[in-house]
Design an enzyme around this catalytic site. Sequence first.
Site, PDB file in Angstrom:
ATOM      1  N   MET A  36       2.054   1.743  -3.448  1.00  0.00           N
ATOM      2  CA  MET A  36       1.030   2.045  -4.437  1.00  0.00           C
ATOM      3  C   MET A  36       0.594   3.505  -4.363  1.00  0.00           C
ATOM      4  O   MET A  36       0.272   4.118  -5.376  1.00  0.00           O
ATOM      5  CB  MET A  36      -0.190   1.132  -4.230  1.00  0.00           C
ATOM      6  CG  MET A  36       0.075  -0.338  -4.544  1.00  0.00           C
ATOM      7  SD  MET A  36      -1.268  -1.404  -4.020  1.00  0.00           S
ATOM      8  CE  MET A  36      -2.606  -0.762  -4.987  1.00  0.00           C
ATOM      9  N   CYS A  37       0.558   4.082  -3.168  1.00  0.00           N
ATOM     10  CA  CYS A  37       0.167   5.480  -3.008  1.00  0.00           C
ATOM     11  C   CYS A  37       1.395   6.376  -3.144  1.00  0.00           C
ATOM     12  O   CYS A  37       2.521   5.957  -2.863  1.00  0.00           O
ATOM     13  CB  CYS A  37      -0.480   5.705  -1.639  1.00  0.00           C
ATOM     14  SG  CYS A  37      -2.000   4.766  -1.391  1.00  0.00           S
ATOM     15  N   THR A  38       1.168   7.612  -3.563  1.00  0.00           N
ATOM     16  CA  THR A  38       2.260   8.576  -3.675  1.00  0.00           C
ATOM     17  C   THR A  38       2.542   9.129  -2.286  1.00  0.00           C
ATOM     18  O   THR A  38       1.827  10.009  -1.794  1.00  0.00           O
ATOM     19  CB  THR A  38       1.883   9.718  -4.634  1.00  0.00           C
ATOM     20  OG1 THR A  38       1.514   9.156  -5.892  1.00  0.00           O
ATOM     21  CG2 THR A  38       3.051  10.667  -4.830  1.00  0.00           C
ATOM     22  N   VAL A  39       3.562   8.601  -1.643  1.00  0.00           N
ATOM     23  CA  VAL A  39       3.894   9.006  -0.278  1.00  0.00           C
ATOM     24  C   VAL A  39       4.986  10.065  -0.341  1.00  0.00           C
ATOM     25  O   VAL A  39       6.156   9.758  -0.583  1.00  0.00           O
ATOM     26  CB  VAL A  39       4.352   7.792   0.563  1.00  0.00           C
ATOM     27  CG1 VAL A  39       4.682   8.232   1.982  1.00  0.00           C
ATOM     28  CG2 VAL A  39       3.263   6.728   0.570  1.00  0.00           C
ATOM     29  N   LEU A  60       0.818  -1.212   0.000  1.00  0.00           N
ATOM     30  CA  LEU A  60       0.000   0.000   0.000  1.00  0.00           C
ATOM     31  C   LEU A  60       0.850   1.259   0.000  1.00  0.00           C
ATOM     32  O   LEU A  60       0.549   2.221  -0.712  1.00  0.00           O
ATOM     33  CB  LEU A  60      -0.939  -0.014   1.217  1.00  0.00           C
ATOM     34  CG  LEU A  60      -1.906   1.172   1.320  1.00  0.00           C
ATOM     35  CD1 LEU A  60      -2.843   1.202   0.124  1.00  0.00           C
ATOM     36  CD2 LEU A  60      -2.704   1.087   2.624  1.00  0.00           C
TER      37      LEU A  60
END
Length: 630
Positions: free
Chosen positions: A506-509, A503
Amino acid sequence: MSSERVLNYAPAFKSFLDTSFFQELSRLKLDVLKLDSTCQPLTVNLDLHNIPKSADQVPLFLTNRSFEKQNNKRTNEVPLQGSIFNFNVLDEFKNLDKQLFLHQRALECWEDGIKDINKCVSFVIISFADLKKYRFYYWLGVPCFQRPSSTVLHVRPEPSLKGLFSKCQKWFDVNYSKWVCILDADDEIVNYDKCIIRKTKVLAIRDTSTMENVPSALTKNFLSVLQYDVPDLIDFKLLIIRQNEGSFALNATFASSDPQSSSSNPDMKVSGWERNVQGKLAPRVVDLSSLLDPLKIADQSVDLNLKLMKWRILPDLNLDIIKNTKVLLLGAGTLGCYVSRALIAWGVRKITFVDNGTVSYSNPVRQALYNFEDCGKPKAELAAASLKRIFPLMDATGVKLSIPMIGHKLVNEEAQHKDFDRLRALIKEHDIIFLLVDSRESRWLPSLLSNIENKTVINAALGFDSYLVMRHGNRDEQSSKQLGCYFCHDVVAPTDSLTDRTLDQMCTVTRPGVAMMASSLAVELMTSLLQTKYSGSETTVLGDIPHQIRGFLHNFSILKLETPAYEHCPACSPKVIEAFTDLGWEFVKKALEHPLYLEEISGLSVMKQEVEQLGNDVFEWEDDESDEIA
């Protein structure tokens, strides 16, 4: 003596300033005059034949055409020259010594009048334009001057002279630029001549008043010049000529002969400031914010701050080239939202969003174009609609499209082929392409197509506390070396980086401020680059034009780098361009499914083999040396 009376005067004009006059004044102030507050010429054409019956004076209509040097006049109209002084600061307008100012304008009319009596009539406007609130302060003045000796103390009405009045009216219709005429010894109407009037003592004046037996205050100007020209004149006949009914004649007497006939700077009484609607000697204020089209106001207001840059800081800044640039944003996420807001602040009018995603519940707090109510809806269309709500005249479009990604196998070839064709068409239609997508592999095809079409590409990518902003080099660059693109540092072809990710992957952190920094730098890089296209040089009024900007938030540092194009680049190398030119979609399809195919075409596979062979040779040499030493 009962028929004798003091000659009174009526105001010369009643002003009517059309909204178009103020709109043109706004345009001139922003685009042309800027900080210049010097006198600007005006021209008005007076219609003396069609005066409203309720009017006491001739209307002085000013429109946007009043600023034109060649103001086309219609038949029977009388041209009148004037001027406007538009002040930069409201306090300058308020603190101006109005009487001294009008006296100076009267002296100018006097000096013109003693050269040509028909030139002693003019008008002046002082103004201040509050372009943010669309409030305009103005005051009309018509310099009317009178020398003490030219005061007409007593007048005696002359019986009606309709035949003479008719002759004068016809003469003025033909000689539309003249304000006075005289009778010669044969009772013929002729141009003003001081030698003739000295003998005939008959002066006819074109009048702008409609009050019965009361001439306009402009009469004082002509009488002052008359006495200057004929200083010993005391008694004379005065014809007040009106183009409609109401002309009258007077037997007039000057107060005395003129002892200052040789003075070019005489003592004069000056009047002429127009009274406001309350009947007070004070400026008028017009608030156009409620009258103008709100869209028109918005259009002008968007450009206001930009045009103010040209007043003092950047007079050579080309705003038109920015305004007319068509921009394609690939990605309507965090970067796309911030980039679009910066673009419209710079005056860009045409923006197209491309995205295939929908707004998730985590998006609105980081993506400035979306609200909570937008969750679950397509991003591209919503982003375009949001820009139009911010600025209704914006030409914003949203296109839902999936960019074919290298390393991702074809699922629906027909649909992906259509997406490819649509993407290529969009790139052709726009001038600058922003790559603002999430993954590396989704940037490959737009980079390739933009290079094929010789389009400018601005790339922005984010890390957790770092960012990259760069411009891609083009094949038609004038310099000897082409700048590199986003993929020119790669030694392998892009592959699938989205499958089997957790996760947090997958997300733009990223740190929230990183996207804003990268977005603003990307847009500023674009505007600087556009200025070089306008000037044709590497220098720009906005400063440097770096190739790459790399920022690091952990130590708040920024690096500017420049790298040349790589001969084996999987996106912009000549071999890749040639293969795409020959095969088109078939080349793209093979590259999507088999990334190693792209390495073979670009020469990366050969390069890797050469590097591997070189490594083997080094190890073999070391082995030989070790044997000899042993």
